[in-house]
Scaffold this motif. Structure first.
Motif, PDB file in Angstrom:
ATOM      1  N   ARG A 281       5.290   3.901   0.556  1.00 29.11           N
ATOM      2  CA  ARG A 281       4.138   4.438  -0.142  1.00 29.11           C
ATOM      3  C   ARG A 281       4.528   5.215  -1.278  1.00 29.11           C
ATOM      4  NH1 ARG A 281      -0.705   7.459   2.845  1.00 29.11           N
ATOM      5  NH2 ARG A 281      -1.986   7.628   0.951  1.00 29.11           N
TER       6      ARG A 281
ATOM      7  N   TRP B  74      -2.589  -2.167   9.895  1.00 25.45           N
ATOM      8  CA  TRP B  74      -3.910  -2.451   9.397  1.00 25.45           C
ATOM      9  C   TRP B  74      -4.431  -3.739   9.461  1.00 25.45           C
ATOM     10  CZ3 TRP B  74      -2.769   1.069   4.577  1.00 25.45           C
ATOM     11  CH2 TRP B  74      -2.811   2.286   4.823  1.00 25.45           C
TER      12      TRP B  74
ATOM     13  N   LYS C 200      -9.027  -6.936   4.566  1.00 25.64           N
ATOM     14  CA  LYS C 200     -10.067  -5.836   4.355  1.00 25.64           C
ATOM     15  C   LYS C 200     -10.254  -6.127   3.012  1.00 25.64           C
ATOM     16  CE  LYS C 200      -8.454  -2.576   8.022  1.00 25.64           C
ATOM     17  NZ  LYS C 200      -8.147  -3.579   8.789  1.00 25.64           N
TER      18      LYS C 200
ATOM     19  N   TRP D  52     -10.827  -3.818   0.460  1.00 29.45           N
ATOM     20  CA  TRP D  52     -10.034  -3.003  -0.351  1.00 29.45           C
ATOM     21  C   TRP D  52      -8.559  -3.657  -0.889  1.00 29.45           C
ATOM     22  CZ3 TRP D  52      -5.356  -0.757   0.870  1.00 29.45           C
ATOM     23  CH2 TRP D  52      -5.030  -0.529   2.257  1.00 29.45           C
ATOM     24  N   ILE D  53      -7.944  -4.269   0.262  1.00 29.55           N
ATOM     25  CA  ILE D  53      -6.572  -5.253   0.200  1.00 29.55           C
ATOM     26  C   ILE D  53      -7.007  -6.184  -0.753  1.00 29.55           C
ATOM     27  CG2 ILE D  53      -4.887  -6.462   1.368  1.00 29.55           C
ATOM     28  CD1 ILE D  53      -5.437  -4.352   3.843  1.00 29.55           C
TER      29      ILE D  53
ATOM     30  N   ASP E 166      -9.769   1.621  -5.823  1.00 27.03           N
ATOM     31  CA  ASP E 166      -9.983   0.893  -4.837  1.00 27.03           C
ATOM     32  C   ASP E 166      -8.868   1.150  -3.804  1.00 27.03           C
ATOM     33  OD1 ASP E 166     -10.783  -1.530  -3.126  1.00 27.03           O
ATOM     34  OD2 ASP E 166      -8.606  -2.249  -3.812  1.00 27.03           O
ATOM     35  N   MET E 167      -7.733   1.274  -4.219  1.00 29.68           N
ATOM     36  CA  MET E 167      -6.623   1.574  -3.456  1.00 29.68           C
ATOM     37  C   MET E 167      -6.676   3.278  -2.882  1.00 29.68           C
ATOM     38  SD  MET E 167      -4.255  -0.805  -2.773  1.00 29.68           S
ATOM     39  CE  MET E 167      -5.505  -1.962  -2.902  1.00 29.68           C
TER      40      MET E 167
ATOM     41  N   THR F  68      -9.853   5.005  -2.539  1.00 29.25           N
ATOM     42  CA  THR F  68     -10.891   5.098  -1.709  1.00 29.25           C
ATOM     43  C   THR F  68     -11.071   4.029  -0.561  1.00 29.25           C
ATOM     44  OG1 THR F  68     -12.233   3.382  -3.145  1.00 29.25           O
ATOM     45  CG2 THR F  68     -12.335   6.262  -3.497  1.00 29.25           C
ATOM     46  N   LYS F  69     -10.519   2.986  -0.797  1.00 28.73           N
ATOM     47  CA  LYS F  69     -10.576   2.074   0.219  1.00 28.73           C
ATOM     48  C   LYS F  69     -11.962   1.726   0.869  1.00 28.73           C
ATOM     49  CE  LYS F  69      -5.983   3.132   2.236  1.00 28.73           C
ATOM     50  NZ  LYS F  69      -5.399   3.514   1.067  1.00 28.73           N
TER      51      LYS F  69
ATOM     52  N   SER G 253     -14.259  -0.385   4.091  1.00 29.74           N
ATOM     53  CA  SER G 253     -12.951  -0.300   5.218  1.00 29.74           C
ATOM     54  C   SER G 253     -13.816  -0.573   6.526  1.00 29.74           C
ATOM     55  CB  SER G 253     -11.987   0.518   5.230  1.00 29.74           C
ATOM     56  OG  SER G 253     -11.599   0.716   3.970  1.00 29.74           O
TER      57      SER G 253
END
Length: 171
Positions: free
Chosen positions: A26, A94, A98, A100-101, A164-165, A167-168, A171
């Motif tokens: 990360r 996870w 999803k 956001w992914i 996007d990454m 705030t996700k 989800s």
């Protein structure tokens, strides 16, 4: 540079919030994304400045630098960000699918296609026109303006991916 890298690894392995490898992936994912997207935003700002300038040589110089960093920095950074993102997903529970992914992957794919199918050929065309017609010829400057416009669109896509990454959503 090595000291900074060592400290990043110490911070990642000392993280109590995430598993060790996930934290390393990360940190590196975000650091390289900052370099990639931040560099693109800097070029975008410089492109706006160059377009408003009375000196066409500013646009020519920016186009040359943009082609150089695009090939040598942004393209590899984009690949590293993708690989590290996949590594993070493998090291967490996870699951895929999803919003956001998927949105992040679609944004990445769009940026990659724009880079390979539009920006790279336009950069080559600028180099050819600079040789044949001259760097400040109207034809060369028109292609430079086109590449700057497409680059702004690409930068907007990457900013949406960042949002996007972070705030996700959904989800």
């Amino acid at each position: 540079g090595l000291v900074v890298l060592a400290l990043i690894l110490v911070f990642a392995f000392e993280s109590s919030w995430y598993g060790d490898w996930y934290a390393v992936f990360r940190v590196l994912h975000v650091a390289v994304a900052v370099l990639w997207v931040g560099g693109g935003m800097l070029l975008t700002a410089l492109g706006l400045k160059a377009e408003r300038s009375d000196d066409p040589n500013e646009m020519v110089t920016l186009a040359r630098w943009g082609a150089w960093v695009g090939q040598r920095l942004f393209a590899p950074a984009g690949g590293v960000v993708l690989v590290l993102g996949v590594a993070m997903m493998i090291n967490t529970d996870w699951g895929w699918g999803k919003f956001w992914i998927d949105a992040g992957l679609v944004g990445y794919a769009l940026s990659m296609v724009i880079g390979m199918r539009v920006l790279s050929p336009l950069a080559k065309k600028i180099a050819e026109l600079s040789e044949s017609k001259g760097p400040t010829a109207p034809e060369t400057l028109a292609v430079i303006r086109r590449i700057l416009l497409v680059s702004r669109f690409d930068a907007a896509i990457l900013l949406l991916v960042v949002a996007d990454m972070v705030t996700k959503p959904f989800s």
